[in-house]
Design an enzyme around this catalytic site. Sequence first.
Site, PDB file in Angstrom:
ATOM      1  N   CYS A 109       0.848  -1.196   0.000  1.00 12.57           N
ATOM      2  CA  CYS A 109       0.000   0.000   0.000  1.00 12.57           C
ATOM      3  C   CYS A 109       0.884   1.246   0.000  1.00 12.57           C
ATOM      4  O   CYS A 109       1.720   1.411   0.883  1.00 12.57           O
ATOM      5  CB  CYS A 109      -0.892  -0.017   1.237  1.00 12.57           C
ATOM      6  SG  CYS A 109      -1.846   1.494   1.471  1.00 12.57           S
ATOM      7  N   CYS A 116      -0.039   4.315   0.495  1.00 12.36           N
ATOM      8  CA  CYS A 116      -0.671   5.414   1.224  1.00 12.36           C
ATOM      9  C   CYS A 116      -0.388   5.386   2.726  1.00 12.36           C
ATOM     10  O   CYS A 116      -1.011   6.111   3.477  1.00 12.36           O
ATOM     11  CB  CYS A 116      -2.182   5.380   0.989  1.00 12.36           C
ATOM     12  SG  CYS A 116      -2.590   5.488  -0.761  1.00 12.36           S
ATOM     13  N   CYS A 152      -1.467  -5.035  -1.369  1.00  7.51           N
ATOM     14  CA  CYS A 152      -2.757  -4.858  -2.023  1.00  7.51           C
ATOM     15  C   CYS A 152      -3.213  -6.141  -2.718  1.00  7.51           C
ATOM     16  O   CYS A 152      -2.439  -6.738  -3.453  1.00  7.51           O
ATOM     17  CB  CYS A 152      -2.640  -3.727  -3.040  1.00  7.51           C
ATOM     18  SG  CYS A 152      -4.215  -3.209  -3.741  1.00  7.51           S
ATOM     19  N   CYS A 193      -5.052  -5.303   0.701  1.00 10.27           N
ATOM     20  CA  CYS A 193      -4.662  -5.463   2.101  1.00 10.27           C
ATOM     21  C   CYS A 193      -5.735  -6.234   2.884  1.00 10.27           C
ATOM     22  O   CYS A 193      -6.849  -6.458   2.398  1.00 10.27           O
ATOM     23  CB  CYS A 193      -4.412  -4.100   2.730  1.00 10.27           C
ATOM     24  SG  CYS A 193      -5.894  -3.063   2.840  1.00 10.27           S
ATOM     25  N   CYS A 248     -10.865   0.289   1.950  1.00  5.35           N
ATOM     26  CA  CYS A 248      -9.654   0.638   1.226  1.00  5.35           C
ATOM     27  C   CYS A 248      -9.191   2.026   1.655  1.00  5.35           C
ATOM     28  O   CYS A 248      -9.791   3.035   1.280  1.00  5.35           O
ATOM     29  CB  CYS A 248      -9.895   0.592  -0.288  1.00  5.35           C
ATOM     30  SG  CYS A 248      -8.412   0.960  -1.255  1.00  5.35           S
TER      31      CYS A 248
END
Length: 120
Positions: free
Chosen positions: A59, A61, A78, A80, A89
């Site tokens: 991920c 982010c 991902c 996740c 998400c």
Amino acid sequence: MSDSPASPATGPDSLEVIRKFAETYAQRTGTYFCSDPGVTAVVLEGLARHKEELGGALCPCRHYEDKEAEVSQAFWNCPCVPMRERKECHCMLFLTEDNPFRGDRQTISTEEIKAATAGH
């Protein structure tokens, strides 16, 4: 494996693999990309970069003290665990029908991704 802004662009093969994965996963799970295609593009580009650099679609982010360790644990790869278990998400890549930021698309072109991430 540098996080510097001068990192080379993601390879076209990695980006295409991640793009196809995301489209298939959205269709299979009944989720949709964000109404802002720029969000989708940046997340996909980050996933592709992590796939190239780390060997796993970690991920993009989240902040990690040790990205390699996180990839090996697979919790934030991902899709996740929160996405697989609850359709949550964090990246706003896969959004459920009731999410106010959900768009109506489950596809995105490579050209759209490149245009939205140019200069990143």
